[in-house]
Scaffold this motif. Structure first.
Motif, PDB file in Angstrom:
ATOM      1  N   ARG A 182      11.114   1.663   1.781  1.00 13.65           N
ATOM      2  CA  ARG A 182      11.109   1.906   3.386  1.00 13.65           C
ATOM      3  C   ARG A 182       9.532   1.975   3.692  1.00 13.65           C
ATOM      4  N   THR A 183       9.028   2.805   3.104  1.00 14.83           N
ATOM      5  CA  THR A 183       7.655   3.167   3.447  1.00 14.83           C
ATOM      6  C   THR A 183       6.540   1.867   3.424  1.00 14.83           C
ATOM      7  N   ALA A 236       7.694  -0.555   6.135  1.00 18.44           N
ATOM      8  CA  ALA A 236       6.981  -0.295   7.333  1.00 18.44           C
ATOM      9  C   ALA A 236       5.571  -0.587   7.598  1.00 18.44           C
ATOM     10  N   LYS A 285       3.623  -3.327  10.143  1.00 17.55           N
ATOM     11  CA  LYS A 285       2.494  -2.763  11.309  1.00 17.55           C
ATOM     12  C   LYS A 285       1.423  -3.547  11.040  1.00 17.55           C
TER      13      LYS A 285
END
Length: 375
Positions: A41-42, A45, A49
């Motif tokens: 998930r990191t 994300a 961005k």
């Protein structure tokens, strides 16, 4: 690490994205690699961005060399990487008047032909003058014994009478002109008490020209779909490569050259301010019209398709691996068209060219390129 399709295939990986698990066999047993939900998930994300900060617009810039006056188009992406764009050019065309008695009737041929080949082609086109149509009056229609268009209306559907639409004076004048032309060409006929009645719809073609269509929405709903298949465009385009010369042919109002079956002509009735008419020829807006035309050309060119011709509805192409075979291949195609009373549109035909537009692509003996107008 990044695993691509070659690695997945070579290692015989089994991937389960839901539990983030990879398994693959080795000489020492099955290896299991487990992923981490939080790390995944990191990473996702962070990548999202990063993408929002970049503009992925591709722009074209011109680069010039003082020693070479020709410019080259280059693609520049936001990361600064530059790659050349393949030039998309179609062979220059030449308009000729092969018919001395009609100097205004022009045909398009390739401009890079030798004088001998050029004269040979012009002589061939002159001998085939009766195969072209410059107006609807030149069309004689395909014999009813060969093919007709039948609607096969479902008897469970009730006939529909559409209410007349209102138009302004300019549209009514354009409708009158179109109806007069259709009557002169014997395309429509007056009818009394039709069971089905559709509206004529005026569509602006250019600033001063209108196109009359017919709203067959309800009639088409009552007709089952014809399952006759259309050719796959990618296969037709692939089959055009490695041929030295090509000729692109288009039928003159191809759909109108097929007659409607006598039993269903009245179902095509439409209303105007001057009366009600029905069509005696097949229309583009009728259901299964494309399948009917494809059935016709498949029957006509059964021995030439995949050999010296490729056909998609009313778009026909003659291809020759060697340039010296092209006139012979054209002669066979013209003989078939003449035997079926099919007329060509000289304004949309290109003869003996090395490259051209076919079904949205630029095709030549070098290969296939995307048509810039379709992108």
């Amino acid at each position: 690490m990044i695993l691509g399709r070659p690695a997945i295939g070579n290692l015989n990986l089994s991937i389960n994205m839901r539990v983030m698990l990879i398994k693959f066999p080795t000489f020492h047993g099955v290896v299991i690699i487990r992923g981490d939900q939080e790390s995944a998930r990191t990473c996702y994300a962070s990548s999202v961005k990063l993408k929002t900060k970049l503009t992925y617009e591709v722009c074209c810039v011109e680069t010039y060399d003082t020693t070479n006056p020709t410019s080259t188009s280059m693609v520049v992406d936001p990361r600064g990487e530059i790659s050349p764009v393949n030039p998309q050019s179609m062979e220059d065309l030449e308009q000729v008047a092969p018919f001395p008695e009609y100097p205004d009737r022009l045909s398009q041929i390739g401009s890079q032909l030798t004088p001998t080949i050029r004269q040979e082609l012009i002589k061939f086109l002159k001998e085939s003058t009766d195969l072209f149509a410059w107006s609807h009056e030149d069309m004689c229609g395909i014999n009813l014994d060969i093919i007709t268009h039948c609607l096969s209306i479902d008897p469970n559907y009730r006939p529909v009478h559409q209410k007349p639409r209102a138009y302004d004076a300019i549209q009514y004048a354009a409708m009158k002109t179109e109806v007069d032309k259709l009557q002169r060409n014997n395309f429509i006929h007056l009818v009394d008490y039709p069971r089905w009645l559709s509206n004529a719809v005026m569509v602006r073609k250019t600033e001063d020209k209108w196109w009359m269509c017919v709203d067959f929405t309800y009639l088409n709903k009552a007709c089952p779909k014809d399952s006759f298949p259309l050719p796959r465009i990618n296969q037709l385009v692939d089959a055009t490569t490695r041929h030295e010369l090509l000729s692109f042919m288009d039928a003159y109002s191809g759909y109108n050259q097929i007659r409607m079956h006598l039993a269903v002509q009245e179902s095509t009735s439409f209303i105007t301010d001057r009366g009600t008419y029905f069509y005696q020829v097949m229309l583009f807006g009728l259901k299964n019209a494309g399948a009917t035309y494809q059935r016709l050309v498949n029957h006509m060119f059964a021995d030439q398709i995949d050999k010296s011709m490729e056909v998609y509805v009313d778009n026909m192409m003659v291809k020759s691996i060697r340039a010296d075979q092209h006139i012979a291949d054209l002669s066979v195609a013209f003989a078939i068209l003449q035997s079926h009373d099919t007329k060509l549109n000289p304004a949309k035909c290109l003869f003996r060219v090395g490259s051209g537009k076919f079904l949205g692509f630029l095709v030549s003996h070098r290969g296939i390129e995307a048509n810039q107008e379709k992108i």
